[in-house]
Design an enzyme around this catalytic site. Structure first.
Site, PDB file in Angstrom:
ATOM      1  CG  ASP A 132      -2.232  -0.654   0.988  1.00  0.00           C
ATOM      2  OD1 ASP A 132      -2.723  -0.611  -0.153  1.00  0.00           O
ATOM      3  OD2 ASP A 132      -2.777  -1.237   1.937  1.00  0.00           O
ATOM      4  NE  ARG A 182      -4.559  -1.536  -4.747  1.00  0.00           N
ATOM      5  CZ  ARG A 182      -4.290  -2.003  -3.513  1.00  0.00           C
ATOM      6  NH1 ARG A 182      -3.922  -1.158  -2.558  1.00  0.00           N
ATOM      7  NH2 ARG A 182      -4.353  -3.289  -3.251  1.00  0.00           N
TER       8      ARG A 182
END
Length: 306
Positions: A132, A182
């Site tokens: 992340d 992402r």
């Protein structure tokens, strides 16, 4: 204005105590968070997988301050991956990991070592890990650790935030064969010197980054709930002749489930980002900042005394 308020609240311990103590907060949290334990994460993953959706599980927690906390987070992920494997939920379910939860700000070599253990466990379970993104002060360290992890685990995913001014360059560097990236808008309060501030500028940056990733050799993971950006991404996928297995859409658990179903029915891979754990406050505040339509829902819950 509302975005700024909720991002400020995400860092306020006073607001955290106030909201966490509201009896009905649990009800609103359940809309966005799967639960507090591994059993909750597995139950939600099974429901989503049965609906034809992929999953990325995030054990909530960040900005770990001690080695003991970092070790506990690593152990949670190792347990989760073992349970996912036993339940037959891989490869539909992968995990998302915040390096700060593994002690990145305490000792980045410890965080790397723990991330490597999680990647090894994920590979044994037949799935992958995505690192992340967090605030801009961690970006260089995160991308350096990503590069090290990819030496042994090339499928490790990256997350880039379109609102950071540096991200177009990072997209170019990461749009390589086999590289899972992402792309999200960004969910932290950042200074104008490093991040675009207006919604329009962020959207424009997102499209520029999307074009770079779609035209490259990697695997774009389009993380947005914005209908305009989703439509643009569908168009770009067609323009660059990307088949359904050459990119995917990602959305948050509890946000626009009808759109998730529509995209999956159209043949796209749709991955739902599913958080679990009791450290939900900062996560929830950032979700409200991202999508002001959620504010009324949360406000009604807090106003109730039952």
């Amino acid at each position: 204005m509302l975005r700024s308020v909720f991002l400020a609240a995400a860092g306020s311990s006073r607001m955290e105590r106030l909201i966490s103590s509201a009896p009905v907060s649990k009800g609103i949290v359940r809309r966005f968070v799967a639960g507090t334990g591994v059993d909750d994460a597995l139950r939600t993953s099974r429901e989503l997988a049965d609906d034809g959706l992929a999953i990325s599980l995030d054990y909530l927690g960040e900005d770990t301050l001690t080695a003991e906390q970092a070790t506990a987070t690593r152990d949670q992920y190792l347990t989760l991956l073992g349970r996912l494997r036993s339940a037959g939920l891989t490869p539909a379910a992968e995990v998302s990991v915040k390096l700060s939860a593994l002690g990145q700000k305490v000792d980045d070599r410890m965080a790397f070592g723990y991330a490597q253990e999680i990647c090894t466990a994920a590979a044994a379970a037949g799935t992958t890990v995505t690192l992340d993104a967090e605030d801009h002060t961690t970006t260089d360290s995160t991308l350096e650790i990503l590069a090290e992890l990819r030496k042994d685990h090339p499928g490790t995913g990256a997350v880039l935030q379109a609102y950071l001014r540096r991200t177009e360059g990072d997209c170019r560097e990461l749009a390589t064969t086999g590289s899972r990236v992402r792309l999200c808008k960004g969910a932290y309060a950042e200074p104008e010197s490093v991040a675009y501030q207006s919604a329009l500028d962020v959207d424009k940056a997102y499209v520029r980054c999307l074009n770079i990733l779609m035209s490259g050799d990697g695997y774009p993971m389009i993380a947005t709930h914005d209908p305009r950006l989703i439509a643009i991404a569908e168009d770009r996928a067609r323009w660059f002749d990307r088949s359904a297995d050459e990119c995917e859409f990602q959305m948050l658990y509890g946000v626009r489930p009808e759109e998730q179903a529509r995209l999956a029915a159209a043949g796209h891979t749709v991955r739902v980002y599913v958080p679990y754990g009791d450290q939900w406050y900062g996560y929830l505040m950032r979700r409200l900042a991202e999508r002001p339509a959620n504010v009324a829902l949360f406000g009604r819950a807090l106003a109730s005394r039952k």
